[in-house]
Design a protein around this motif. Structure first.
Motif, PDB file in Angstrom:
ATOM      1  N   GLY A 167     -11.863   4.036  20.686  1.00 18.54           N
ATOM      2  CA  GLY A 167     -11.463   3.206  21.811  1.00 18.54           C
ATOM      3  C   GLY A 167      -9.971   2.971  21.872  1.00 18.54           C
ATOM      4  N   SER A 168      -9.269   3.258  20.789  1.00 19.64           N
ATOM      5  CA  SER A 168      -7.825   3.044  20.748  1.00 19.64           C
ATOM      6  C   SER A 168      -7.110   3.995  21.692  1.00 19.64           C
ATOM      7  CB  SER A 168      -7.299   3.256  19.327  1.00 19.64           C
ATOM      8  OG  SER A 168      -5.893   3.317  19.315  1.00 19.64           O
ATOM      9  N   VAL A 213     -14.736   4.845  13.382  1.00 22.91           N
ATOM     10  CA  VAL A 213     -14.360   4.065  14.558  1.00 22.91           C
ATOM     11  C   VAL A 213     -12.846   3.927  14.606  1.00 22.91           C
ATOM     12  CG1 VAL A 213     -14.751   1.940  15.846  1.00 22.91           C
ATOM     13  CG2 VAL A 213     -16.523   2.784  14.275  1.00 22.91           C
ATOM     14  N   SER A 233     -10.487  -3.942  28.979  1.00 23.58           N
ATOM     15  CA  SER A 233     -10.739  -4.026  27.536  1.00 23.58           C
ATOM     16  C   SER A 233     -12.139  -4.559  27.258  1.00 23.58           C
ATOM     17  CB  SER A 233      -9.697  -4.929  26.876  1.00 23.58           C
ATOM     18  OG  SER A 233      -8.402  -4.379  26.997  1.00 23.58           O
ATOM     19  N   GLU A 261      -9.887  -3.373  18.145  1.00 20.98           N
ATOM     20  CA  GLU A 261     -10.829  -4.071  19.017  1.00 20.98           C
ATOM     21  C   GLU A 261     -12.175  -3.357  19.039  1.00 20.98           C
ATOM     22  OE1 GLU A 261      -9.957  -6.961  20.204  1.00 20.98           O
ATOM     23  OE2 GLU A 261      -7.945  -6.701  19.388  1.00 20.98           O
ATOM     24  N   THR A 262     -12.145  -2.035  19.060  1.00 20.86           N
ATOM     25  CA  THR A 262     -13.386  -1.268  19.041  1.00 20.86           C
ATOM     26  C   THR A 262     -14.148  -1.508  17.743  1.00 20.86           C
ATOM     27  OG1 THR A 262     -12.258   0.418  20.345  1.00 20.86           O
ATOM     28  CG2 THR A 262     -14.373   1.015  19.391  1.00 20.86           C
ATOM     29  N   TYR A 303     -15.426   8.957  23.273  1.00 18.05           N
ATOM     30  CA  TYR A 303     -14.106   8.333  23.272  1.00 18.05           C
ATOM     31  C   TYR A 303     -13.729   7.757  24.642  1.00 18.05           C
ATOM     32  CZ  TYR A 303     -12.442  12.676  25.470  1.00 18.05           C
ATOM     33  OH  TYR A 303     -12.251  13.745  26.315  1.00 18.05           O
ATOM     34  N   PHE A 353     -18.954  -0.046  23.610  1.00 19.39           N
ATOM     35  CA  PHE A 353     -19.029   0.499  22.260  1.00 19.39           C
ATOM     36  C   PHE A 353     -19.942  -0.347  21.370  1.00 19.39           C
ATOM     37  CE2 PHE A 353     -15.085   3.010  23.170  1.00 19.39           C
ATOM     38  CZ  PHE A 353     -15.598   4.244  22.809  1.00 19.39           C
ATOM     39  N   GLU A 383     -15.014  -2.539  25.114  1.00 18.84           N
ATOM     40  CA  GLU A 383     -15.512  -3.105  23.861  1.00 18.84           C
ATOM     41  C   GLU A 383     -17.015  -3.357  23.933  1.00 18.84           C
ATOM     42  OE1 GLU A 383     -13.257  -6.546  22.648  1.00 18.84           O
ATOM     43  OE2 GLU A 383     -11.406  -5.617  23.362  1.00 18.84           O
TER      44      GLU A 383
END
Length: 416
Positions: A258-259, A358, A334, A362-363, A313, A341, A338
């Motif tokens: 997620g980044s 991961v 965001s 945050e993810t 992703y 996921f 989040e």
């Protein structure tokens, strides 16, 4: 064996970051996620790390959570504490590092601590009180335009004094080069002058070991995982902890990213050439999310169970991030990513996935929260600051990577 060190980390991957350095330097470490529940700890645990999500929330809430973490660590028997934040000092003049530091000092009835985000192995160094990223001043690095914590100054003295209540001074690199006694003397000088925060220079791993030894008797330290490793080295008894007992699970593996950091974009681009990959449809998540997790799970189930683990992703470049934020707002974007996921991690675990890699703080937080993982055993290091961890109930292995950590081939290296 008593708990020698209690760590309060301001995000999930920051917690695994310092936990990996503690383990590598000889302290058996357990990481707890948040403040819910007080799981029993193995008798031989030497360090406990509590991961919060306090980096960018209002300061009053960050203080409240950090003080609660302090009390939990005291309940576990810790008497020495470490406030861990990012090696790029992710904060602003209105940020949380200063207020939380002041609150912890007050709760511990202390009037002095140190500030040392340096992590030379990952290119973060401090020199004359300034923070550098791969030789570039912090405010000229990629952190300058960070969407949440844009860093517009490289002076840790100014940054700390801008958001805290006292004066900051410097223990410069020449003093650190002179050794432990010289550092201890300088710390005493600063304290006698009414300085509240000593900014520590460090440009290599040897400096961190000197600083760890020189600060081992302070009740509170603040900084990054580099100083944490130096402190662990000073505190350890006997030989280093043997993380080779951590035997990898053999079930299915997935990579979740997620980044949107520069490094994670590079990692995703490299891994897409090696493994089945699926880009998350963020527009769909916002406008018509019903059934999407099921569709993605069905895609995963159709992929080969052998070979490189499938990648799912939401990582994207600056232009796409800007488009999404302009279309839906940064907070909404965001939040839906989040949430997706987290729900997907639950579904994957029910499907039988036993290992998750991961990318993104945050993810990682969303995944561990959704899986109801209240703590980890910290295992071997994959890359500096990123260990494999196992839930305390033994059900799942996780590699929780901060956005900018790891080599370009990190996703492959983790599976090896």
């Amino acid at each position: 064996m008593p708990v020698q060190l209690g760590v309060i980390a301001d995000d999930f991957t920051g917690a695994t970051d310092i936990a990996s350095f503690l383990v590598a330097n000889g302290l058996k470490t357990i990481q707890l996620n948040g403040l819910t529940g007080h799981p029993a700890l193995p008798a031989d645990v030497q360090a406990v790390v509590i991961s919060l999500k306090s980096r960018s929330i209002p300061a009053r809430d960050a203080i409240s959570q950090s003080l609660a973490a302090l009390e939990l660590l005291r309940d576990y028997g810790a008497e020495r504490f470490f406030f861990k934040y990012c090696s790029t000092f992710d904060s602003t003049t209105e940020g949380n590092i200063g207020p939380v530091t002041d609150a912890l000092l007050g709760a511990l009835e202390q009037d002095f601590t140190v500030v040392c985000p340096a992590l030379p192995i990952n290119g973060r160094t401090t020199y004359q009180g300034y923070l550098f990223v791969n030789g570039v001043p912090l405010h000229e690095s990629g952190m300058r335009n960070h969407p949440v914590t844009p860093m517009r100054d490289s002076s840790l003295v100014r940054l700390m004094e801008g958001q805290a209540s006292g004066r900051a001074g410097i223990v410069n690199v020449d003093t650190v080069e002179a050794g432990t006694q010289a550092v201890e003397t300088r710390l005493q000088e600063l304290r006698s002058q009414g300085v509240r925060y000593a900014v520590l220079d460090a440009t290599n791993a040897t400096h961190l070991n000197v600083l760890g030894e020189a600060t081992r008797n302070l009740r509170l330290l603040t900084g990054g995982s580099g100083l944490g490793g130096g402190l662990a080295s000073a505190l350890r008894s006997g030989s280093a902890n043997d993380s080779h007992e951590f035997v990898a699970k053999t079930g299915r593996t997935v990579v979740l990213s997620g980044s949107c950091s520069v490094r994670t974009n590079e990692q995703v681009a490299a891994y897409r050439d090696l493994a089945p990959s699926l880009a998350v449809d963020v527009d769909r998540l916002v406008t018509a999310p019903q059934g999407y997790v099921k569709e993605v799970l069905e895609w995963f189930a159709a992929q080969p169970s052998e070979g490189a683990a499938p990648l799912i992703y939401a990582t994207s470049g600056p232009e796409e991030v800007q488009r999404l934020q302009e279309s839906y707002g940064a907070e909404t974007t965001s939040k839906v990513i989040e949430g997706f996921f987290g729900r997907l991690a639950e579904a994957l675990a029910d499907f039988g996935v036993e290992r998750m890699i991961v990318a993104g703080g945050e993810t990682s937080g969303a995944v561990t929260t959704a899986l109801k993982v209240d703590g980890f055993e910290v295992g071997p290091t994959i890359a500096p600051g990123v260990p494999w961890v196992r839930s305390l109930n033994g059900s799942i292995d996780l590699a929780l990577k901060s956005g900018n950590f790891g080599t370009v081939d990190f996703f492959s290296e983790a599976q090896q």
